[in-house]
Design an enzyme around this catalytic site. Structure first.
Site, PDB file in Angstrom:
ATOM      1  CD  GLU A 101     -14.382  -2.422  45.804  1.00 27.74           C
ATOM      2  OE1 GLU A 101     -14.455  -3.628  45.999  1.00 27.74           O
ATOM      3  OE2 GLU A 101     -15.329  -1.759  45.370  1.00 27.74           O
ATOM      4  CB  CYS A 114     -15.598   6.777  41.541  1.00 30.79           C
ATOM      5  SG  CYS A 114     -16.551   6.595  43.044  1.00 30.79           S
ATOM      6  CB  CYS A 121     -18.916   3.855  55.074  1.00 29.00           C
ATOM      7  SG  CYS A 121     -19.825   5.397  55.285  1.00 29.00           S
ATOM      8  CB  CYS A 125     -26.731   4.633  53.721  1.00 27.81           C
ATOM      9  SG  CYS A 125     -26.155   6.261  54.216  1.00 27.81           S
ATOM     10  CB  CYS A 128     -24.725   2.273  50.936  1.00 27.37           C
ATOM     11  SG  CYS A 128     -23.008   2.501  50.495  1.00 27.37           S
ATOM     12  N   GLY A 169     -16.828   5.320  51.903  1.00 29.37           N
ATOM     13  CA  GLY A 169     -16.630   6.243  53.021  1.00 29.37           C
ATOM     14  C   GLY A 169     -17.322   7.583  52.870  1.00 29.37           C
ATOM     15  CD  GLU A 170     -19.955  11.912  54.377  1.00 27.31           C
ATOM     16  OE1 GLU A 170     -20.801  11.354  53.657  1.00 27.31           O
ATOM     17  OE2 GLU A 170     -19.594  13.089  54.195  1.00 27.31           O
ATOM     18  CB  SER A 201     -20.587  12.580  46.980  1.00 23.18           C
ATOM     19  OG  SER A 201     -21.870  12.098  47.288  1.00 23.18           O
ATOM     20  CB  SER A 224     -26.188  11.207  49.493  1.00 25.82           C
ATOM     21  OG  SER A 224     -25.106  10.866  48.668  1.00 25.82           O
ATOM     22  CG  LEU A 225     -32.554  14.986  48.632  1.00 29.18           C
ATOM     23  CD1 LEU A 225     -32.505  15.860  49.869  1.00 29.18           C
ATOM     24  CD2 LEU A 225     -33.135  15.777  47.446  1.00 29.18           C
ATOM     25  CG  HIS A 226     -30.426   9.024  48.719  1.00 36.06           C
ATOM     26  ND1 HIS A 226     -30.058   9.031  47.390  1.00 36.06           N
ATOM     27  CD2 HIS A 226     -29.274   8.871  49.416  1.00 36.06           C
ATOM     28  CE1 HIS A 226     -28.752   8.876  47.297  1.00 36.06           C
ATOM     29  NE2 HIS A 226     -28.254   8.778  48.498  1.00 36.06           N
ATOM     30  CG  ASN A 300     -26.191   0.185  41.050  1.00 33.44           C
ATOM     31  OD1 ASN A 300     -26.677  -0.060  39.953  1.00 33.44           O
ATOM     32  ND2 ASN A 300     -25.480   1.267  41.289  1.00 33.44           N
ATOM     33  CB  CYS A 350     -23.247   4.340  43.162  1.00 34.56           C
ATOM     34  SG  CYS A 350     -22.762   5.511  41.970  1.00 34.56           S
TER      35      CYS A 350
HETATM   36  N1  SAH Z   1     -20.718   9.021  51.783  1.00 36.22           N
HETATM   37  C1  SAH Z   1     -20.843   9.841  50.622  1.00 36.22           C
HETATM   38  C2  SAH Z   1     -20.079   9.313  49.403  1.00 36.22           C
HETATM   39  C3  SAH Z   1     -20.199   7.841  49.059  1.00 36.22           C
HETATM   40  S1  SAH Z   1     -21.677   7.227  48.310  1.00 36.22           S
HETATM   41  C4  SAH Z   1     -22.297  10.072  50.295  1.00 36.22           C
HETATM   42  O1  SAH Z   1     -23.148   9.471  50.945  1.00 36.22           O
HETATM   43  O2  SAH Z   1     -22.593  10.870  49.436  1.00 36.22           O
HETATM   44  C5  SAH Z   1     -21.767   7.841  46.714  1.00 36.22           C
HETATM   45  C6  SAH Z   1     -23.171   7.809  46.128  1.00 36.22           C
HETATM   46  O3  SAH Z   1     -23.627   6.471  45.841  1.00 36.22           O
HETATM   47  C7  SAH Z   1     -24.184   8.390  47.059  1.00 36.22           C
HETATM   48  O4  SAH Z   1     -25.090   9.231  46.457  1.00 36.22           O
HETATM   49  C8  SAH Z   1     -24.860   7.150  47.562  1.00 36.22           C
HETATM   50  O5  SAH Z   1     -26.052   7.461  48.125  1.00 36.22           O
HETATM   51  C9  SAH Z   1     -24.947   6.323  46.300  1.00 36.22           C
HETATM   52  N2  SAH Z   1     -25.298   4.923  46.531  1.00 36.22           N
HETATM   53  C10 SAH Z   1     -25.073   4.231  47.655  1.00 36.22           C
HETATM   54  N3  SAH Z   1     -25.568   2.986  47.555  1.00 36.22           N
HETATM   55  C11 SAH Z   1     -26.102   2.873  46.323  1.00 36.22           C
HETATM   56  C12 SAH Z   1     -26.744   1.800  45.620  1.00 36.22           C
HETATM   57  N4  SAH Z   1     -26.912   0.595  46.169  1.00 36.22           N
HETATM   58  N5  SAH Z   1     -27.175   2.028  44.366  1.00 36.22           N
HETATM   59  C13 SAH Z   1     -26.983   3.235  43.802  1.00 36.22           C
HETATM   60  N6  SAH Z   1     -26.374   4.264  44.418  1.00 36.22           N
HETATM   61  C14 SAH Z   1     -25.940   4.090  45.658  1.00 36.22           C
END
Ligand code: SAH
Length: 366
Positions: A101, A114, A121, A125, A128, A169-170, A201, A224-226, A300, A350
């Site tokens: 996608e 994007c 992946c 996480c 995700c 993916g990463e 990212s 991607s800190l979170h 999301n 995302c």
């Molecule tokens: N693997 C990489 C790139 C893909 S994710 C990374 O982790 O950065 C791209 C972004 O979408 C990241 O910041 C990820 O944390 C965020 N993301 C993943 N799941 C999400 C969700 N359910 N709602 C909102 N953002 C999300």
């Protein structure tokens, strides 16, 4: 192992070769070096996959090339536009029949593409959708680039001005192909997208962040800190147990210094998990230690994926808490972007990229 196989596969096609690799290729078949610039411009500048269009290449060579190489690494499958935001989600098919996608997000002053770097992946996480579908394979540099080609050819409202490596993916676990694709975008012959408008990212792989800094590409980096806390990060992003936040912070500071760029922190707002007062305090402290900005992302929902266990308990932070979080950071002069949930109604936002497990259209979306 995976990487070696990918490299061999890539060398069977010209799509995905960088300019210097293409020069080596033409030299190896006893053709003048300038053929590389010509074919490069056709493939990546004019987005052509058809050797017969390459009129400045002698016919005999065109015939030889087209007998050996297929420049088309992806096939357009379907696309869908969100009626509310105009976000467009594409499904593309690789030549070995995997579906990936890409998403185009039109905004007032820019249009962002994007793109995906892997099918699925391996990171798992918890918030995700792509993580839930597991890992299938790395994409080649050609397949990464061709998402840009196909989006361009199937998106006519406005020109793509920015690219984010934030799809499936990463990117740093597919380092070789990711860097090759960046080198392709970096050439003047390619297109109108400067690396300053491209963001990679990552979940945070310190050795690869250092390696990316050494490439000299100066692409923008998002982490991607979170959460600023190791124990919370361990829970929501299991890869943190292997590559700690502390090591990642050191790597991104080095990256920022070396490339003279600001780091973007991505922060998905999870109710009760990373949206508390102590989270604000920790983030303010972190932001005081390096040039950065914060991208706050409403979570999301993954309900269309029916996740189990801990993932099933995750809820989005209420909007007033998200706004308060953003305001508190702004009060400390931190640059904050509050990302809206573009594309939420077509499961293209995302973390929701998980075709084919994702129902293409969520119930009641249109
Ligand atoms: N693997 C990489 C790139 C893909 S994710 C990374 O982790 O950065 C791209 C972004 O979408 C990241 O910041 C990820 O944390 C965020 N993301 C993943 N799941 C999400 C969700 N359910 N709602 C909102 N953002 C999300």
């Amino acid at each position: 192992m995976i990487e070696e196989k990918e490299i061999l596969r890539e060398f069977k096609t010209l799509k995905g070769l960088t300019l210097s690799e293409l020069r080596d290729f033409f030299i190896s078949i006893s053709e003048p070096k300038f053929r590389a610039e010509q074919v490069f411009k056709w493939m990546y500048g004019n987005l052509s996959d058809d050797f017969t269009e390459m009129r400045n290449i002698p016919k005999s060579l065109r015939e030889k090339l087209s007998a050996s190489f297929n420049l088309n690494t992806l096939e357009y499958s379907t696309s869908e536009v969100s009626p509310s935001t105009k976000t467009k989600k594409y499904i593309f098919k690789t030549n070995d029949s995997f579906k990936i996608e890409s998403v185009v997000i039109p905004e007032q002053k820019r249009t962002t593409l994007c793109i995906s770097t892997q099918v699925g992946c391996p990171l798992d996480c918890k918030f995700c959708a792509t993580g839930l579908m597991g890992y299938k394979k790395n994409l080649s540099a050609g397949e990464i680039f061709d998402q840009y080609k196909l989006a361009n050819q199937n998106y006519i409202d406005s020109e793509i001005t920015n690219i984010v490596y934030m799809g499936m993916g990463e990117p740093l676990l597919n380092f070789h192909a990711t860097v090759k694709s960046l080198r392709i975008f970096d050439e003047e012959l390619t297109a109108k997208i400067n690396l300053k408008r491209i963001t990679v990212s990552t979940v945070g792989i310190p050795t690869k962040i250092n390696e990316l800094a050494r490439t000299g590409l100066n692409v923008k980096l998002a982490l991607s800190l979170h959460s600023c806390f190791e124990d919370i990060r361990n829970r929501i992003m299991p890869i943190n147990k292997k590559y700690s936040l502390a090591e990642n912070i050191e790597a991104i500071k080095n990256y920022s210094k070396k490339t003279n760029t600001k780091i973007t922190f991505e922060y998905v707002m999870l109710d009760g998990i990373n949206d508390r007062d102590e989270d604000i305090k920790a983030l303010v402290k972190l932001c005081s230690t390096l040039p950065c900005k914060v991208n706050i992302i409403p979570f999301n929902s993954l309900e269309h994926m029916n996740p189990g266990g801990f993932a099933a308990t995750l809820k989005p932070s209420p909007i007033n808490r998200i706004e308060n979080f953003a305001d508190k950071l702004k009060e400390k002069n931190i640059t904050v972007m509050l990302r809206n949930t573009q594309g939420d109604d077509i499961a293209a936002a995302c973390g929701q990229l998980a075709y084919p497990e994702t129902p293409f259209l969520r119930k009641g979306a249109l």
